[in-house]
Write an enzyme that holds these catalytic residues in place. Sequence first.
Site, short mmCIF file in Angstrom:
data_model
loop_
_atom_site.label_atom_id
_atom_site.label_comp_id
_atom_site.label_asym_id
_atom_site.label_seq_id
_atom_site.Cartn_x
_atom_site.Cartn_y
_atom_site.Cartn_z
N SER A 12 0.86 -1.18 0.00
CA SER A 12 0.00 0.00 0.00
C SER A 12 0.90 1.22 0.00
O SER A 12 1.82 1.32 -0.81
CB SER A 12 -0.93 -0.05 1.22
OG SER A 12 -1.79 1.08 1.24
N HIS A 39 -3.01 -1.08 -3.18
CA HIS A 39 -4.13 -0.15 -3.08
C HIS A 39 -3.92 0.97 -4.09
O HIS A 39 -2.99 1.77 -3.94
CB HIS A 39 -4.22 0.44 -1.66
CG HIS A 39 -4.57 -0.58 -0.63
ND1 HIS A 39 -4.71 -0.29 0.70
CD2 HIS A 39 -4.82 -1.91 -0.73
CE1 HIS A 39 -5.03 -1.37 1.37
NE2 HIS A 39 -5.09 -2.38 0.52
N ASP A 130 -4.85 -4.65 6.16
CA ASP A 130 -5.13 -5.50 5.00
C ASP A 130 -4.00 -6.51 4.83
O ASP A 130 -2.82 -6.15 4.88
CB ASP A 130 -5.28 -4.64 3.75
CG ASP A 130 -5.83 -5.43 2.57
OD1 ASP A 130 -6.30 -6.55 2.79
OD2 ASP A 130 -5.80 -4.91 1.44
#
Length: 841
Positions: A12, A39, A130
């Site tokens: 991310s 992401h 996540d």
Amino acid sequence: MAPFYVVGLGASAGGLEALRDFFAAVPAESGAAFVVIQHLAPAHRSQMVELLATHTTVPVSQIEDGVVIQPDHIYVIPPGKWVRIFRGGLFLSEPQKRAPILPIDYFFRSLAEDRGELAIGIALSGTGSDGTLGVRAIKEAGGTVMVQDEASARFSGMPDSAGATGLADYVLPPAEMARELLLFIRHPLVAQMKEAALKVGETTMQKIVSLIHEQTGIDFTSYKQSTVARRIQRRIGIAQLANPEEYLEFLEQSPQEVAMLGRDLLINVTRFFRDGEVFDLLRGEILPAILKHAAARKALRIWVPGCATGEEAYSIAILVQELVTARGGKWDVKIFATDVDKVSIEYAGRGLYPKSIAADIAPELLARFFVQESGALQIRPEIRKQVVFARQNILHDPPFTKVDLISCRNLLIYLRADSQKKVMTRLHFALRPGGYLLLGTSEALGDRESAFETVNTKMRIFQKRGDSSAYIEDVVKGVPTAADSLARSSGSASQERMSQAKKQQEKLWERISARLMAEFGTTCLVLNEKYEILHSFGQPQRFLRVHPGKASLSVLKLVPRALSLALSGALHRAAKGQQTVTYSGVPLPGRGRGWTVDLKVEPLAAELDQTRPMLVFFQEPQAARAAGESHEFDPSRESITRIADLEAALESAKGKLQAATEDEETTKQELQAANEELLAGNEELQSSNEELESVNEELTTLNTEYQQKISELIVSNNDLENFLRTSDVATIFLDAALCLRRFTPSVTRVIPLQAHDIGRPLTNFAHPLIAAVAEDLPRVATGGEASIKTFETVQGVWHLVRITSYRRQGASDCGLVVTILDVSALHRAESNSGERKLSGE
């Protein structure tokens, strides 16, 4: 094609740098496929493919729906999509609307299902949690987990959350991670895992299991040997050793590796509402039937053996709370959640889980039964108090009894056949008639099929037959006695304490015996501070009676009612004044009129830190002797005194209770008001925070890509500047308004331009060349054909002027490029050639 490893990389914020470092260390032929899940902003075109391609020799491409995955290739997630792998193909889908943004968990779970032991999950730089649930799934499937270390991660939230599970096999910087990955997948024993499990010698296996038992207290001899061997085989590859014998030597020198192997074998992986169809059946059919059957007693007992980190137990507790609340009334719900792993039990007891669990829980249940706590989700107290977590070995410790429902999923599959039989016997014994048993989808009842009715074959739900019975000797076989448990749990320090306590107790009994001898063998009772009988001497059966109902050792409940009044008063006075109290002539019922007994209560001095026992003497009147002041027992007076004492105590207790109730009510109202305000504010903050986190991750990713682009543009700009500086071609760049935007140094040899002339219209300059092409400039700028003309600016000086449009990739033309070439020499050569031809004719 032979089976190959698939490596999922989750990243991310700050992940681009980690990905570059990782793939820079990966050779063109590694034998593994790589899938990058990041992401990304859904509406922005990602430059990830181009950015990674400049740092690796491995082919990089963006994932297309349905593409078949190939080794030695890097696949990158496209913006605005989620990816899953199924039977070797990568499939795109729209993001889940209700759930948090968890594309890494989504892919890792599918990777675990599709690849099993050939799955490798890597958590790189990023914020949030996540990937945490995904690495749990990979670990459960027998795969490998790598986590970026905190020092090298620009944002450590995501790798820290994955590492906090305790399941990471490696914690390294990205470049070292790539090298260790290659060593692991190329290890001979790891490559052999694709075909068969390692064969470990019986002696070596016993020594390894013994080391784990010695350090963790968990005995894995009941586990399937193939399961243990495969875990050992994987750990050998991670440690880069040659064979099980070398690994045994490594274990003997590394307690940390023993702990890691033990955690690998425990497979403590679960999640909330796992297998949704099972919980739908529990909610709609099984639990309502149990509650209906238990309606009379308003009590429910549920057991979850092998509970791991508690998600299954809490999931069942949530369903029960929903149904109980809908039915109304007060229910006594007890859910016993047990496991052999102390670390998992402690984790479950805290009831604090990462925010990524929201993907597994319906929004309404999440809002009702969880609260935000330190960036995580905390189970609410009304659910937590229903669940009792305890460390228990189901093969050796006694089972619970009179249980309505047992959820024992995916525990039996790891045990040997004889151990499975033993566990099934205990589960059957624990269930009350008509109780339900829930097993994993790959588990069976074995030889206990006749003892259960099948409720749902697919979901593996069974009901205990009312006419079945368990052989008690099978249930208790191997269950340790109290002495065994004491011997196992006690060390040298505890044994020393027990020895000291025993000596003190012996001294106490010696004093009691001496006191009894002084009283010439009268009946005596030894009581504790609760007036419970510890020991008796003489003939206690003359004064004690066991009444029907619940058993009790309280002396006031065992003596006759008439004697209870005198004894109660004497005990009260003796405890209050710490002095001997003697009553004479206490009537004794059932022995004829006039039969009495003398009663004496004496507090006994105790050793330091010990409770003070009471001695109660029942003496025949003729055997009594002077021992302090004696009072003739008067029932009326004693009753009045006792009632007065009790009334005073009651009034005092009522006053304290009233004050406490009022304080509690006031505090409750204040807390309730404050709680409602906090909940409202917390929900708003939570929503805003999630949106900000999502936007921040996208912006960070975009910023990283832009920084990379800027670096490339700076290099390109420097290259262009050097080209223009060293070029002998005079070139002028005009913008859409035909103003100067840039020119090469060679132009100044033809037209005297200065740096401060940038931005002025070209036609403002007085020069023969500019005047000659002034009409052509607007024509070419509006889409006309390029202009190429030759002019003599000074006597004998000729220039070729080419005017073309300024081309822009992916956009319309904007501006002009004017190139000026000195062709005087060429023109003179052509003139001389023409003159020679004419003279020759």
